[in-house]
Each structure stands twice: as C-alpha cells, then as structure tokens.
Write a protein that holds these residues in place. Structure first.
Motif, PDB file in Angstrom:
ATOM      1  N   LEU A 419    -104.674 -20.216  -8.543  1.00 32.77           N
ATOM      2  CA  LEU A 419    -103.249 -20.200  -8.709  1.00 32.77           C
ATOM      3  C   LEU A 419    -102.569 -21.027  -7.555  1.00 32.77           C
ATOM      4  O   LEU A 419    -101.634 -21.464  -7.613  1.00 32.77           O
ATOM      5  CB  LEU A 419    -102.819 -18.873  -8.674  1.00 32.77           C
ATOM      6  N   GLN A 422    -102.642 -24.637  -7.772  1.00 33.32           N
ATOM      7  CA  GLN A 422    -101.788 -25.096  -8.834  1.00 33.32           C
ATOM      8  C   GLN A 422    -100.514 -25.206  -8.150  1.00 33.32           C
ATOM      9  O   GLN A 422     -99.695 -26.207  -8.443  1.00 33.32           O
ATOM     10  CB  GLN A 422    -101.683 -24.195  -9.874  1.00 33.32           C
ATOM     11  N   ARG A 423    -100.020 -24.520  -7.307  1.00 33.62           N
ATOM     12  CA  ARG A 423     -98.562 -24.467  -6.627  1.00 33.62           C
ATOM     13  C   ARG A 423     -98.740 -24.966  -5.195  1.00 33.62           C
ATOM     14  O   ARG A 423     -97.843 -24.950  -4.490  1.00 33.62           O
ATOM     15  CB  ARG A 423     -97.932 -22.918  -6.470  1.00 33.62           C
ATOM     16  N   LYS A 424     -99.871 -25.556  -4.851  1.00 32.84           N
ATOM     17  CA  LYS A 424     -99.957 -26.086  -3.599  1.00 32.84           C
ATOM     18  C   LYS A 424     -99.680 -25.263  -2.542  1.00 32.84           C
ATOM     19  O   LYS A 424     -98.844 -25.579  -1.279  1.00 32.84           O
ATOM     20  CB  LYS A 424     -99.106 -27.535  -3.391  1.00 32.84           C
ATOM     21  N   LEU A 425     -99.935 -23.948  -2.543  1.00 30.43           N
ATOM     22  CA  LEU A 425     -99.697 -23.014  -1.347  1.00 30.43           C
ATOM     23  C   LEU A 425    -101.052 -22.887  -0.611  1.00 30.43           C
ATOM     24  O   LEU A 425    -102.146 -22.955  -1.052  1.00 30.43           O
ATOM     25  CB  LEU A 425     -99.456 -21.527  -1.916  1.00 30.43           C
ATOM     26  N   ILE A 457     -97.602 -15.355  -4.639  1.00 31.67           N
ATOM     27  CA  ILE A 457     -97.882 -16.622  -5.244  1.00 31.67           C
ATOM     28  C   ILE A 457     -96.717 -17.163  -6.135  1.00 31.67           C
ATOM     29  O   ILE A 457     -96.278 -18.088  -6.169  1.00 31.67           O
ATOM     30  CB  ILE A 457     -99.086 -16.851  -5.923  1.00 31.67           C
ATOM     31  N   LYS A 458     -96.214 -15.939  -7.219  1.00 31.98           N
ATOM     32  CA  LYS A 458     -95.073 -16.311  -8.123  1.00 31.98           C
ATOM     33  C   LYS A 458     -93.879 -16.715  -7.479  1.00 31.98           C
ATOM     34  O   LYS A 458     -93.189 -17.528  -8.295  1.00 31.98           O
ATOM     35  CB  LYS A 458     -95.223 -14.954  -8.981  1.00 31.98           C
ATOM     36  N   SER A 460     -93.010 -17.654  -4.086  1.00 31.32           N
ATOM     37  CA  SER A 460     -93.183 -18.526  -3.012  1.00 31.32           C
ATOM     38  C   SER A 460     -92.844 -20.102  -3.304  1.00 31.32           C
ATOM     39  O   SER A 460     -93.325 -20.587  -4.306  1.00 31.32           O
ATOM     40  CB  SER A 460     -94.504 -18.537  -2.190  1.00 31.32           C
ATOM     41  N   PRO A 461     -92.051 -20.744  -2.722  1.00 31.44           N
ATOM     42  CA  PRO A 461     -91.756 -22.007  -3.010  1.00 31.44           C
ATOM     43  C   PRO A 461     -93.107 -22.873  -2.861  1.00 31.44           C
ATOM     44  O   PRO A 461     -94.099 -22.756  -1.915  1.00 31.44           O
ATOM     45  CB  PRO A 461     -90.755 -22.693  -1.987  1.00 31.44           C
ATOM     46  N   GLN A 462     -93.018 -23.732  -3.757  1.00 33.89           N
ATOM     47  CA  GLN A 462     -94.242 -24.835  -3.596  1.00 33.89           C
ATOM     48  C   GLN A 462     -94.628 -25.665  -2.290  1.00 33.89           C
ATOM     49  O   GLN A 462     -93.692 -25.872  -1.374  1.00 33.89           O
ATOM     50  CB  GLN A 462     -94.171 -25.946  -4.599  1.00 33.89           C
ATOM     51  N   ASP A 484     -94.735 -13.591   2.363  1.00 37.93           N
ATOM     52  CA  ASP A 484     -94.314 -14.831   1.833  1.00 37.93           C
ATOM     53  C   ASP A 484     -93.072 -15.305   2.093  1.00 37.93           C
ATOM     54  O   ASP A 484     -92.405 -14.868   3.170  1.00 37.93           O
ATOM     55  CB  ASP A 484     -94.235 -14.585   0.158  1.00 37.93           C
ATOM     56  N   SER A 511     -89.347 -14.415 -14.843  1.00 39.18           N
ATOM     57  CA  SER A 511     -90.469 -14.581 -13.950  1.00 39.18           C
ATOM     58  C   SER A 511     -90.859 -13.624 -13.222  1.00 39.18           C
ATOM     59  O   SER A 511     -92.183 -13.485 -12.857  1.00 39.18           O
ATOM     60  CB  SER A 511     -89.888 -15.736 -12.720  1.00 39.18           C
TER      61      SER A 511
END
Length: 562
Positions: A419, A422-425, A457-458, A460-462, A484, A511
C-alpha cells in the motif's frame, strides 16, 4: 555686864555623847533626803528612757504607716478591679487608677460624680438600690453597663458596702469587676447555641439524642415528622417505651458497640415510619463527650434510603435488561455476519471467474470488476461488524501475553509495504533499542496498528511521509504515535471519530470506509488498560497517540526485529 566668851570645860566623852545625840536626828533626815533624791533620780531616768523609747517607737510606727500607705497605694493602682469610695450622698470621693486605665481618662475626672451618672439609664435603678437601707449594712451587688467616652460600653459586676461608725453612716466603699469579655463570650455562646439549635431544627434528617441509659433527651422537627410523635410525649422516655421491639433491639446493639469501642457507627435497617410502614433507613450513631472526655450521650441520625434502594433495584433490572439486549444484538450481528459471508464469497468468486472469462469484452470485464469491488467493500463491512460483535462479547475476546511490542508491530509494517509503494509514501519508524514490554493480545494489537496506519496511508498525499514513533515515558508507560500529512481532523470531531459509524466530515466522500475501524481500535486499547486519542499538527496533518501501561523489562524476552 555680859561676858564675851564663856569657857566651859567638859570631858571629850560627854561632849561626843551629847554631839551624837544632837546629830543623829539630822543624819536620819539627811539619809532620808539622799534616798529620796536617789529614788527621784532613778524615776526621772526611767521616765526619760521610756519617753525616748516611745518616741523611737512612734517614729517606727509612722515609718511603717507611711510604708503601708505607699504599698496600699501601689496595690490599689495595680489591682484589676475598680475600687471606689463615696460619701453619704453617693458622690465618688476616691477611685483607684483601674477606672482611669479602662476609661482612658484620669481619677480626677470621676471624683465628685455620682455612680449613677456613669452607668447607662437602664441600669440606674439597680445602682440606686445599692444605696438603699444603709443602716442594714451588708454587701450589695448588681450588674451595670458603664458608658465611657467614645461610645464604648463595659459591663461591670458592682459590689458595695455601707461604712458605719457607732451606727452612723460615714459613706460607702465598693468595687467593680469588668465582665465585658465574659458577657460578650456568653452572648456569642448563646448565639452559637441558638444557631446550632436552629440548624438542628431545620435539618431535613431526623435527629435524636439519648443519654447513656437510653432515655431520649432531644429530637428535631424532622424526627417528629418521621416517627409521627410529638417531642413533648417522648422526651425522658426510653426507646423501648414507644418503639417496636425489633427496632429497639437494633438500637441497643449499636449503643453497646459504641460504648465499648467509641467513635461512631453506621448501618442500615428497617425502621417504623409514622407508626404505619417500615422503611429502609440508614442509621448513624456517634458518642457525645463532655469536657472531661466522658461519654454522656449518643447522637442518632436517620436517613430514609427506601427510594434509593428501589431505584437501585430498578437500575439493576434495567442494566440486566440492557445487557441482555446487548448480548442479543451482538449475537444477532455475529450470526448475520456469518450468514452474509457465504453469499458474499460466492458473489466474489463468480465475479472473479467472470473477469477471467470475459477478458475479450472490456465492457463485461468492467461490470465484473465493479461487482468484485462492491463485494470486497461489503465483506470488509461484515468483517468490521463481526469484530465489533466479538469486542462487545465478554467471553473469549482477548488472549493476553507479555510481549515486546516491536516484534508485534514490524510484521504489520511489512504487510502494509504494498500500500505504501502504491501511493509512493515513505514510512519513518523509530521504536528505539530497548524493549517496549506490554501485556497485550498480539493479534488484537496488530489490528489496532493496522487500522491506524491504514487510515494514515489512505489520507496522506502521494509522495509524502508517515512517521511511527515508540518510546517509554518517565512513568513507565509505552507511547506510540502515528503522524501523517493529510487534511487533518476538525477540532470539534477529534473525539467523535472513535465512535462507531462516526466519520470525520473530511472523509464523507466515501473514502473513509465504514466508520468502524477507529471504534474497534478504541475498544481494543481500552480493554488493554490504555487509551487512544488524536490531535492535529500546526504544520498540517494529524497524530494518533496510543498509550499502554508498561511491564518490567524482565517480564519478557526482546522480540526479533527482522
């Protein structure tokens, strides 16, 4: 014709004999005179000595009298009472310095004034009675309020006696003792007693007092109303004279305990109310002591708790009904969750099969993908509902172990790596080198970490970062924080987001999920003896804090961190 000299010749013996006869009388007279003069001299000498002794004695007496007068004057000035003397008309002819000290004036200002002029008008008749029937003698006393300069008032005990000489009145002598402080103290004590009596009378609790022998000494109005008896009918009676035998036995038992152990006692029993009904009553008894420390009475206070006990029973019944309803609800949710899982598994299975077989038709593949995503969301909701049902159950929910939390957290982090990628965190972890030892259910605690990190994660900005910190504070508690850089949470919603089905207004676009994740986290953390809360950061984003009670380092072995 007369001879000038006559010569007589006579013998010596006859001459001496005749001379002795003529002289012997003169000798006696001379001796008598000498003796008389000697006697007179002795008497005069003794008289002079006596006079000198009397003069010396008189001088000594005068010195003693003067000294006595000085000592008496000093004594009169130092005596704490007012000493005075009046003439037959009642005017003051002498007063000691005490009056001047009290009044702030001098003795001369009082000399010549009558005693009646110095006292308040309401006391003048009592002072005039001191001068009545002087011939009867004896001491006369009264109390008088003296009016002083500056408006001050002092109360004195006045004593006076007539001075009689051979039955004739020569004047009056008296004294006055300042009793103002004692009088003020008595007034204050009387006011205090009246105040306490008023407080006792208006007290809503029935209060009574009995002596050591069990005779009733005092009751208040509330007691009269509670027992339905007038105080005039019961004061002086024993409790056994008007109370039921079973109630008397309770009182006597408590009194014996008090007299043996001292202090006070409290218990509940059933008391006859108004001579008609029995009421649940809390009784408080305490010993009353005199100045010598001896127990003289027993104070008894009654408190009717019948309504409270009835409400307690109703509350207990309501709680039992609520618990039963909660159990029924939990069982229903759990059963429904299990029942819903079977068709959901079929729907998701067939949707996956449809996606596999319809690869050639993009429109049909998209429809199966929509079905599959909806099934996943429905399955997630069912799983959350099942978790809530399990957490509300009181049986078999947690299996507590003493573990190092680092070994529990790292597997969750590896699980969430896809995850994050996927979001580049970027996830920054700082859990320290020392064990974070706590007593938890590892599976449940992993669920907490998973839900909190999944939320971070959900939202947070990419390409931003998430920080996970862990440490032990000075009180031995374990503190975890997940930071976050998302939109944050409105201040008024920081507490509500941990309630079931409650979501932040910033996540109501869909979301935010089902709204059960954080509620489940709160239930788990509180069941572990800790707490969880959120706060916003000025630079943007939010921080979720998890606090758990710590265990000693020796209670577990540090976990593997790889």
């Amino acid at each position: 014709t007369q001879p000038l000299v006559i010569m007589v010749e006579e013998s010596m013996d006859s001459a001496m004999a005749r001379w002795q006869q003529d002289v012997i009388g003169y000798l006696y007279v001379g001796f008598a005179a000498c003796a008389l003069m000697l006697l007179l001299s002795i008497v005069a000498w003794r008289g002079l000595r006596s006079r000198e002794a009397a003069r010396r004695m008189a001088r000594q007496v005068q010195v003693r009298i003067a000294q006595s007068e000085r000592e008496l004057a000093v004594l009169m000035r130092s005596v704490q009472e007012v000493i005075f003397r009046t003439n037959t008309a009642g005017r003051i002819t002498f007063v000691n310095a005490r009056l001047a000290l009290i009044t702030g004036g001098s003795e001369s200002q009082t000399i010549g004034r009558t005693l009646q002029e110095l006292v308040e008008p309401s006391y003048r008749s009592a002072v005039e009675n001191l001068f009545a029937r002087a011939e009867a003698g004896g001491v006369r006393t009264c109390q008088a309020m003296f009016h002083l300069d500056g408006g001050r008032q002092l109360l004195f005990d006045v004593a006076m006696v007539p001075l009689l000489e051979n039955g004739k009145l020569m004047g009056y002598a008296g004294s006055a003792v300042d009793i103002t402080e004692r009088w003020v103290a008595q007034q204050e004590l009387q006011n205090e007693l009246e105040f306490r009596g008023l407080v006792l009378e208006v007290n809503p609790l029935p209060i009574s007092m009995t002596d050591i022998q069990g005779r009733l000494m005092m009751v208040n109005r509330a007691w009269e109303a509670y027992k339905g008896r007038d105080r005039a009918q019961v004061i002086g009676l024993r409790l056994a004279d008007f109370l039921p035998a079973e109630e008397v036995a309770v009182h006597e038992s408590a009194d014996r305990q008090l007299l043996g152990e001292g202090g006070q006692t409290m218990f509940e029993t059933r008391v006859l109310h108004g001579g008609k009904t029995w009421r649940d009553t809390r009784i408080t008894k305490a010993l009353v002591y005199d100045a010598g420390g001896q127990a003289t009475a027993i104070l008894c206070t009654l408190m009717d708790v019948s309504d409270f006990r009835a409400a307690e029973r109703l509350t207990r019944q309501a709680q039992e009904a609520s618990d039963e309803a909660a159990r029924s609800k939990s069982e229903f949710v759990a059963n429904m969750s299990h029942e819903l899982r079977t068709p959901l598994q079929s729907i998701m299975g067939f949707s996956e099969l449809g996606m596999f077989r319809s690869k050639a038709d993009a429109r049909l593949t998209g429809m199966f993908e929509d079905i599959h995503r909806s099934g996943e969301r429905m399955l997630s909701l069912v799983n959350d509902l099942l978790d809530v049902a399990k957490l509300e159950s009181t049986v078999g929910t947690f299996q507590l172990e003493r573990v190092d939390l680092r070994g529990v957290i790292y597997p969750v982090l590896r699980e969430l790596d896809p995850l994050l990628a996927q979001r580049k965190l970027r996830l920054d972890v700082a859990l320290g080198d020392l064990p974070l030892t706590a007593k938890v259910d590892p599976v449940r605690f992993q669920q907490v970490i998973r839900n909190v990190l999944a939320n971070a994660i959900k939202f947070s900005p990419q390409a931003s970062s998430i920080t996970l910190l862990g440490r032990m504070d000075s009180r031995g508690q374990i503190r975890l924080a997940v930071r976050d850089h998302g939109p944050g949470i409105p201040e008024e919603e920081l507490g509500a987001i941990f309630e079931a089905f409650k979501q932040s207004s910033t996540t109501k676009d869909g979301s935010g999920g089902t709204g059960l994740g954080l509620a489940i986290c709160k239930k788990i953390v509180e069941a572990l003896g800790g707490r969880i809360y959120a706060e916003n950061v000025k630079q943007g984003g939010s921080v979720f804090h998890i606090i758990l009670p710590a265990r000693g380092f020796s209670e577990t072995i540090p976990a593997e961190l790889q």
